[in-house]
Structures are given as C-alpha cells and as structure tokens.
Design an enzyme around this catalytic site. Structure first.
Site, PDB file in Angstrom:
ATOM      1  N   ASP A  75     -10.440  -4.705  -4.495  1.00 22.89           N
ATOM      2  CA  ASP A  75      -9.671  -3.872  -3.567  1.00 22.89           C
ATOM      3  C   ASP A  75     -10.290  -2.478  -3.530  1.00 22.89           C
ATOM      4  OD1 ASP A  75      -7.841  -2.404  -2.121  1.00 22.89           O
ATOM      5  OD2 ASP A  75      -6.082  -3.246  -3.116  1.00 22.89           O
ATOM      6  N   HIS A 133      -7.418  -5.791   0.318  1.00 27.44           N
ATOM      7  CA  HIS A 133      -6.239  -4.933   0.203  1.00 27.44           C
ATOM      8  C   HIS A 133      -5.006  -5.482   0.914  1.00 27.44           C
ATOM      9  CE1 HIS A 133      -4.191  -1.194  -0.649  1.00 27.44           C
ATOM     10  NE2 HIS A 133      -3.993  -0.928   0.637  1.00 27.44           N
ATOM     11  N   SER A 193       0.827  -1.202   0.000  1.00 31.44           N
ATOM     12  CA  SER A 193       0.000   0.000   0.000  1.00 31.44           C
ATOM     13  C   SER A 193       0.867   1.260   0.000  1.00 31.44           C
ATOM     14  CB  SER A 193      -0.945  -0.040   1.203  1.00 31.44           C
ATOM     15  OG  SER A 193      -1.964   0.912   1.098  1.00 31.44           O
TER      16      SER A 193
END
Length: 269
Positions: free
Chosen positions: A219, A247, A96
C-alpha cells in the site's frame, strides 16, 4: 429524523438488522465504492451509506470552505447523520481518510460508536523522521495538489493507478478514475489538502472505541509502517494484515474485506 441532513449527505439506509453499521468512503469517492461489500451485511445490520458534501449525490450547495478546510468538518457531518438517524453504538467502517474522519467523530461522541473498522488508515501522510514515516515528503504532496489544479483529468488517471497498485486490473482503475472525475475539482483539491496535510497522531491516544486496522500489502498510500504505528498508539486496537494489494481492498478484494470485517464483528460485537 432530520431530512435536511439526510438529503445533504445523500444518506441511504438498507438492511433489516437491529445493529447498525455505517460505511464511509475515502478521498474522492462516494458511497457506491462500497457496492461490493455493504450488501453482505444487510441481513444482520441496518446499513448506512452516505456521501461527503462535495462528493457523489450530496448537496453541493451545503459546501462551506471554512467548515471543510479540516477533517473536523467531515467528522461533524458523520455525527449529524448519526443524530438524524438516532444511531447508538454503531459500527463505523471507514476507508483511508474516511477511517480518520470516523475516528475523530468517535472522540467527540464515543457513545455513538461501538467499534471502528479502519481500512488503510493513516494519521499522517508526511514523513517526520526519525520517529515517523508516513510515506510522503512535503514536496510530493505539494506536487499532487499542483497537478490537480493544472490537469485534474491527468491527475485522476495517475492517482487511480497509484492508489490501486493493481496493474493487471484495468477495469478497477477505470472505475476509481471515473469516481475521481465525477467530483468537483475545486472541492476535491481542498479535500486533498485537508486530508494529506493533516496530522492526527496526537489524537490516537484519545480514542476509547475498540478498533480493527486492516493493513493492505504494498500500500503506497498507507504503508505497513503506518499500520503498525497506529496499532501501537491506538488503544484497544487490533491489526490484521490483508492479502489484498494496494489501497482499495473493498474494490479489488471485496470477499477478503467482507470476511475480515465479519470475523471481527462476530468476535467482538
């Protein structure tokens, strides 16, 4: 070796291989989020794990609001760790916002990195129609920050469920929720502001280090349109669609995550 830097970021080095691989957590998490993935690479790599200042077992005394009001401060921390360990041509695996932090570090010092593995990355979370859809409107992200300020525990519960998108896996949601709750709320909110309101689309073209983008299904945080955008604008990048939903594939689908990272390294490193 700079012990102060290693202590600041609670750096752990494992494994016995000659090649180095560094794992960076995403927002609100510490190095333990890689517990199901990182050990698989210890036989052939020197595995480096660390915490962001303000997370995990990092030195909270080192937190500086001016330094960490943007992702650049976190990118400098990554470079500090690389220099403290005398790392060269390291594989950087970031989840991320951690992927963007590694990307920014590679732009400054490309010689320190051989490849980037970006798990669920996004260069910009805000929609900017008609050219770009990051997944969020500004009022949604402002609402997230407001909830963090008013009811941090409640925010952690809701956000963990949203991020994971694994309604049939309550144990993983509880694990992620506990990680959020273990982070200082004030620092977490500042990190969220730095992450979710950043726009690094113009930085993509500056990257010279080859990369793998791992795109999860369904996601909400980094939708498929974002993964495709990154692949189109990130030089020397490969895009791989995962079967994993949500995610956090390193938590929900560690075997697939290990397999895809391993396959990429075998083919490119």
């Amino acid at each position: 070796m700079n012990e102060a830097i290693l202590s600041r970021n609670h750096v752990k080095v494992k494994g016995s291989g000659k090649a180095s691989i560094m794992f960076a957590p995403g927002f609100g998490c510490d190095q333990s989020v890689w517990n199901a993935v990182a050990p698989a690479f210890e036989e052939d790599h020197r595995v480096i794990l660390f915490d962001y200042v303000g997370s995990g077992h990092s030195d909270l005394r080192a937190y500086d609001l001016n330094r960490y009001q943007t992702l650049d401060g976190y990118a400098q921390d990554v470079l500090d760790v690389c220099e403290a360990l005398d790392l060269k041509e390291t594989v950087f695996v970031g989840h991320s916002v951690g992927a963007l932090i590694g990307m920014l570090a590679s732009i400054r010092r490309p010689e320190l990195f051989s490849h980037l593995v970006m798990v669920g990355p996004s260069p910009c979370y805000l929609n900017d129609p008609p050219e770009y859809y990051g997944g969020f409107e500004e009022e949604q992200l402002l609402g997230l920050l407001e909830m963090m300020e008013k009811n941090y525990i409640g925010w952690a519960t809701v956000f963990a469920a949203t991020v994971l998108n694994q309604p049939d896996r309550p144990e993983i949601k509880e694990e992620l929720e506990s990680r959020f709750c273990s982070t200082d709320p004030v620092i977490a909110r500042q990190f969220a502001k730095a992450a979710f309101f950043s726009d690094h689309r113009e930085d993509l073209s500056k990257v010279t280090v080859p990369s793998l983008i791992l795109q999860c299904a369904d996601d909400i945080i980094a939708p498929a349109t974002v993964g495709k955008y990154m692949h189109q604008h990130l030089p020397y990048s490969s895009l791989k669609q995962m079967e994993a939903r949500g995610h956090c594939p390193h938590m929900s689908h560690p075997d697939e995550t290990i397999q895809l990272i391993g396959d990429y390294l075998k083919a490119h490193v």
